[in-house]
Design a protein around this motif. Structure first.
Motif, PDB file in Angstrom:
ATOM      1  N   PHE A 100      -2.420  -3.339 -10.047  1.00  0.00           N
ATOM      2  CA  PHE A 100      -2.386  -4.211 -11.024  1.00  0.00           C
ATOM      3  C   PHE A 100      -2.487  -3.155 -12.301  1.00  0.00           C
ATOM      4  N   MET A 101      -2.548  -1.954 -12.225  1.00  0.00           N
ATOM      5  CA  MET A 101      -2.635  -1.171 -13.549  1.00  0.00           C
ATOM      6  C   MET A 101      -1.132  -0.644 -13.884  1.00  0.00           C
ATOM      7  N   PRO A 102      -0.930   0.197 -14.831  1.00  0.00           N
ATOM      8  CA  PRO A 102       0.194   0.754 -14.899  1.00  0.00           C
ATOM      9  C   PRO A 102       0.804   1.513 -14.058  1.00  0.00           C
ATOM     10  N   PRO A 103       2.154   1.219 -13.799  1.00  0.00           N
ATOM     11  CA  PRO A 103       2.733   2.105 -12.397  1.00  0.00           C
ATOM     12  C   PRO A 103       2.378   3.585 -12.389  1.00  0.00           C
ATOM     13  N   ILE A 104       2.114   4.102 -13.430  1.00  0.00           N
ATOM     14  CA  ILE A 104       1.977   5.839 -13.306  1.00  0.00           C
ATOM     15  C   ILE A 104       0.506   5.899 -12.743  1.00  0.00           C
ATOM     16  N   VAL A 105      -0.305   4.882 -12.486  1.00  0.00           N
ATOM     17  CA  VAL A 105      -1.681   5.264 -12.095  1.00  0.00           C
ATOM     18  C   VAL A 105      -1.463   5.378 -10.279  1.00  0.00           C
ATOM     19  N   SER A 106      -0.559   4.682 -10.061  1.00  0.00           N
ATOM     20  CA  SER A 106      -0.476   4.733  -8.778  1.00  0.00           C
ATOM     21  C   SER A 106      -0.128   6.011  -7.918  1.00  0.00           C
ATOM     22  N   TYR A 120      -0.240   4.508  -2.754  1.00  0.00           N
ATOM     23  CA  TYR A 120       1.199   4.939  -2.736  1.00  0.00           C
ATOM     24  C   TYR A 120       2.117   3.964  -1.975  1.00  0.00           C
ATOM     25  N   PHE A 121       1.554   2.732  -1.588  1.00  0.00           N
ATOM     26  CA  PHE A 121       2.359   1.941  -0.967  1.00  0.00           C
ATOM     27  C   PHE A 121       3.113   0.867  -2.299  1.00  0.00           C
ATOM     28  N   VAL A 122       2.405   0.794  -3.389  1.00  0.00           N
ATOM     29  CA  VAL A 122       3.144   0.249  -4.569  1.00  0.00           C
ATOM     30  C   VAL A 122       4.249   0.978  -5.107  1.00  0.00           C
ATOM     31  N   PRO A 123       4.215   2.361  -5.629  1.00  0.00           N
ATOM     32  CA  PRO A 123       5.548   2.961  -5.836  1.00  0.00           C
ATOM     33  C   PRO A 123       6.503   3.103  -4.853  1.00  0.00           C
ATOM     34  N   LEU A 124       6.368   3.223  -3.475  1.00  0.00           N
ATOM     35  CA  LEU A 124       7.299   3.350  -2.496  1.00  0.00           C
ATOM     36  C   LEU A 124       7.741   2.042  -2.077  1.00  0.00           C
TER      37      LEU A 124
END
Length: 118
Positions: free
Chosen positions: A51-57, A64-68
């Motif tokens: 739920f944070m900006p994508p760079i935090v992931s 890592y599930f989120v950006p992948l």
């Protein structure tokens, strides 16, 4: 079916990396509490990083599930409660990095287990 294969590889890479990281903590310390606390804290950080900006992931291995993931919300209409999903390009660089991290953690765990006296 390419998307299915990509998502399967991503899930396997992240799950393997997290498993071997927790396994290393379990083997390294006599008390399993550090691994348990790390897992619980990491799971919460991974959830909140979605739920944070994508760079935090990128800085939270449990996230890592989120950006992948290759699916994202394209259109969201609040008035009619309609959501349209779309796909984004695959993040091959992060996938290769995650696989490399999982393989290196496997090697470290293998070496620790081979040298451990029972």
């Amino acid at each position: 079916w390419v998307q299915f294969l990509y998502l399967s590889l991503c899930s396997l890479a992240v799950s393997g990396m997290l498993f071997f990281m927790e396994f290393f903590l379990t083997v390294r310390f006599r008390n399993p509490l550090p691994a348990l606390c790390t897992g619980i804290t990491g799971a919460l950080l991974g959830l909140f990083s979605a739920f944070m900006p994508p760079i935090v992931s990128y800085f939270v291995p449990w996230g890592y599930f989120v950006p992948l993931c290759s699916y994202e919300v394209k259109v969201w209409d609040q008035a009619s409660h309609t959501v349209l999903y779309g796909t984004r390009p695959c993040n091959w660089g992060l996938l290769v990095f995650t696989f490399g991290l999982a393989v290196s953690l496997f090697g470290v765990c293998w070496r620790v287990m081979c040298n451990k006296e029972v």
